[in-house]
Design an enzyme around this catalytic site. Structure first.
Site, PDB file in Angstrom:
ATOM      1  N   ASN A 245      12.021   1.103 -34.202  1.00 35.88           N
ATOM      2  CA  ASN A 245      10.708   0.898 -34.815  1.00 35.88           C
ATOM      3  C   ASN A 245       9.792   2.052 -34.452  1.00 35.88           C
ATOM      4  OD1 ASN A 245       9.322   0.161 -32.185  1.00 35.88           O
ATOM      5  ND2 ASN A 245      10.846  -1.485 -32.303  1.00 35.88           N
ATOM      6  N   GLY A 308       4.511  -7.731 -21.248  1.00 42.07           N
ATOM      7  CA  GLY A 308       5.539  -7.332 -22.218  1.00 42.07           C
ATOM      8  C   GLY A 308       4.916  -6.618 -23.392  1.00 42.07           C
ATOM      9  N   CYS A 309       4.780  -5.302 -23.264  1.00 42.30           N
ATOM     10  CA  CYS A 309       4.143  -4.501 -24.307  1.00 42.30           C
ATOM     11  C   CYS A 309       5.167  -3.805 -25.203  1.00 42.30           C
ATOM     12  CB  CYS A 309       3.225  -3.458 -23.645  1.00 42.30           C
ATOM     13  SG  CYS A 309       2.192  -2.535 -24.790  1.00 42.30           S
ATOM     14  N   LYS A 324      31.321   7.633 -36.252  1.00 43.32           N
ATOM     15  CA  LYS A 324      30.274   7.723 -37.257  1.00 43.32           C
ATOM     16  C   LYS A 324      30.743   7.106 -38.570  1.00 43.32           C
ATOM     17  CE  LYS A 324      27.509  11.053 -39.869  1.00 43.32           C
ATOM     18  NZ  LYS A 324      27.232  12.491 -40.090  1.00 43.32           N
ATOM     19  N   ASP A 343      15.495 -12.759 -26.049  1.00 46.26           N
ATOM     20  CA  ASP A 343      14.031 -12.824 -26.038  1.00 46.26           C
ATOM     21  C   ASP A 343      13.564 -12.551 -24.606  1.00 46.26           C
ATOM     22  OD1 ASP A 343      11.334 -13.602 -25.997  1.00 46.26           O
ATOM     23  OD2 ASP A 343      11.650 -15.019 -27.633  1.00 46.26           O
ATOM     24  N   ILE A 345      10.543 -11.840 -23.273  1.00 53.17           N
ATOM     25  CA  ILE A 345       9.348 -12.568 -22.835  1.00 53.17           C
ATOM     26  C   ILE A 345       9.701 -14.013 -22.474  1.00 53.17           C
ATOM     27  CG2 ILE A 345       7.187 -13.574 -23.642  1.00 53.17           C
ATOM     28  CD1 ILE A 345       6.655 -10.817 -22.961  1.00 53.17           C
ATOM     29  N   PHE A 360       2.424  -9.379 -26.199  1.00 53.35           N
ATOM     30  CA  PHE A 360       1.767  -8.634 -27.273  1.00 53.35           C
ATOM     31  C   PHE A 360       2.282  -9.146 -28.611  1.00 53.35           C
ATOM     32  CE2 PHE A 360       0.173  -5.997 -24.074  1.00 53.35           C
ATOM     33  CZ  PHE A 360      -0.735  -5.095 -24.610  1.00 53.35           C
ATOM     34  N   LYS A 374       2.782 -17.660 -31.039  1.00 53.68           N
ATOM     35  CA  LYS A 374       3.557 -16.979 -30.002  1.00 53.68           C
ATOM     36  C   LYS A 374       3.050 -17.336 -28.613  1.00 53.68           C
ATOM     37  CE  LYS A 374       5.436 -12.388 -28.947  1.00 53.68           C
ATOM     38  NZ  LYS A 374       5.459 -10.954 -29.380  1.00 53.68           N
TER      39      LYS A 374
END
Length: 453
Positions: A245, A308-309, A324, A343, A345, A360, A374
């Site tokens: 991301n 947890g950022c 590949k 997960d 967190i 976050f 959340k």
């Protein structure tokens, strides 16, 4: 205009296959407006010729410790005084070991001992060499000496191995340097980036993230251990590609500095980012979500606050391709089988005696609803929600805004209390988040054990 404009940079090149990237790096630094002088080790010249670097920089490339053509034959002193920044890219295991030992047996290592410029290095070596305890010890020694480390990255290597140790791409190195010039503090023993290194009366600049009245010895978090995750995770598809991301890690790194400034002992667990380790912070580099979870679990033995950022990938490949994946002409497409990542967190908050936990929520719509969901579902003590679709804020930006939500423990059935933090620099936002968190954490200390089991 780039912040690199006008900076005087000594680019050191040591003997690694990644030296071919140094030509691109030199060109990008020149394009950004910097003055670049190249110093090459003897081994580096086996990978790329001095003539190539001379053509790209317009400056004579230095290779000899005692150069009769240099000023008074003392080229290392001349270059040491000239430089604002010394950047070694690639920095091989050998050159890092020699620098850590304080050796001065060639031009590059000698000028590094003689300079008062800011010193940075971009490690580049085989993944086994990078993970070897000797290399890790040398990296830590150099950080203690004041060196700032850029990377390394992870992925497929020239030898065919896959793992950490790849030199950052030239564009990422230039971006990291530019970011440092925007306000990151110099490491111990170095000067501000805009200082003139010839003079002895320049004191190191204060930390750009250090509040004017901050005193780590007596700060509100003195004696507390804060664990923070930051940056993205990368989930391998094959030895070349991955899922990830846009997280830059800037918010998490700013929070690490803000917690440190309040006296906390900070462990920063970071995904792949091009950011220097904040002074006084213990950094653990990871790549995937599974690796991040392992690092988090290892750090929770004496954890008081967990933040947890990190932007952890929700999914990973069910099976990573050994080689590949090749495009097949005429095929209808490629289907990837994904499985859910752990997960992190929830793994923290569902422990028998969890630490005070801050989560976050990066959202693009219905911020309040998703954040409240959340907050409750993951049993968070505080959640920091931000709209990453807002122009100029969020992923990759220097500024951010947030809305903070928490549940009153005396009235758990009531809607979450919210507090809005207007757009500002991420360093300032981090301080505001920590300040807002402190009274909530004190209440947590009264009602629950602050130490994880």
């Amino acid at each position: 205009m780039s912040r690199l404009a006008g900076q005087r940079i000594v680019l050191g090149i040591s003997a690694g296959i990644a030296a071919y990237k140094s030509a691109v790096l030199a060109r990008l630094l020149k394009k950004a407006g910097a003055s670049v002088r190249v110093v090459m080790t003897e081994g580096a010249q086996a990978f790329i010729t001095p003539l190539t670097l001379q053509a790209l920089t317009g400056e004579e490339v230095r290779t000899s410790l005692l150069d009769p053509q240099a000023e008074a034959g003392m080229g290392h002193i001349e270059l040491a005084k000239w430089a604002d920044i010394v950047l070694i890219a690639p920095a091989t295991a050998d050159v890092m070991a020699r620098l850590a030992a304080g050796m001065a047996d060639d031009l590059l290592t000698t000028l590094c001992l003689a300079t008062r410029a800011r010193c940075l290095l971009a490690p580049a070596m085989n993944q086994a060499m990078w993970s070897h305890p000797a290399s890790q010890r040398n990296a830590e020694t150099l950080k203690a000496f004041g060196w700032q480390q850029l990377g390394p990255d992870a992925g497929e290597q020239a030898c065919g191995d896959v793992g950490g140790g790849r030199m950052l791409e030239p564009e990422d190195i230039v971006a990291a340097l530019d970011a440092a010039l925007s306000g990151h503090s110099p490491a111990p023993g170095t000067l501000p980036l805009d200082a003139t290194p010839e003079h002895d009366d320049h004191a190191p600049a204060p930390d750009a993230f250090m509040a004017d009245d901050a005193d780590p010895a007596t700060g509100a978090l003195a004696g507390q251990h804060v664990v923070i995750t930051a940056g993205p995770t990368r989930e391998a598809i094959d030895p070349v590609r991955y899922l990830s991301n846009h997280s830059s890690g800037k918010m998490g790194f700013a929070l690490a500095c803000a917690a440190r400034d309040q006296g906390a002992r900070v462990t920063l667990i970071s995904g792949p980012v091009a950011l220097a380790t904040p002074e006084g912070v213990t950094r653990v580099d990871v790549v995937s979500a599974v690796e991040m979870l392992e690092a988090v679990n290892a750090s929770l033995a004496e954890c008081d606050i967990f933040i947890g950022c990190a932007a952890v990938a929700d999914y990973r490949l069910a099976e990573v391709a050994e080689h590949k994946l090749k495009k097949v002409s005429g095929s209808p497409g490629l289907t990837l089988s994904l499985v859910e990542n752990p997960d992190i967190i929830a793994a923290v908050t569902h422990r028998q005696s969890p630490p005070f936990t801050v989560g976050f929520a990066a959202e693009t719509r219905e911020l309040a609803r998703h954040a409240h969901d959340k907050l409750v579902r993951k049993r968070l003590d505080l959640i920091v929600a931000n709209d990453v679709a807002a122009p100029g804020l969020g992923f990759g930006a220097d500024d951010n805004a947030a809305v903070l939500y928490y549940l009153d423990p005396d009235q758990p059935d009531n809607p979450a209390t919210s507090h809005t933090l207007s757009p500002r620099a991420k360093q300032d936002l981090a301080r505001a988040i920590i300040d807002y968190m402190l009274p909530l954490y004190r209440g947590h200390q009264i009602t629950r054990s602050p130490v994880c089991s």
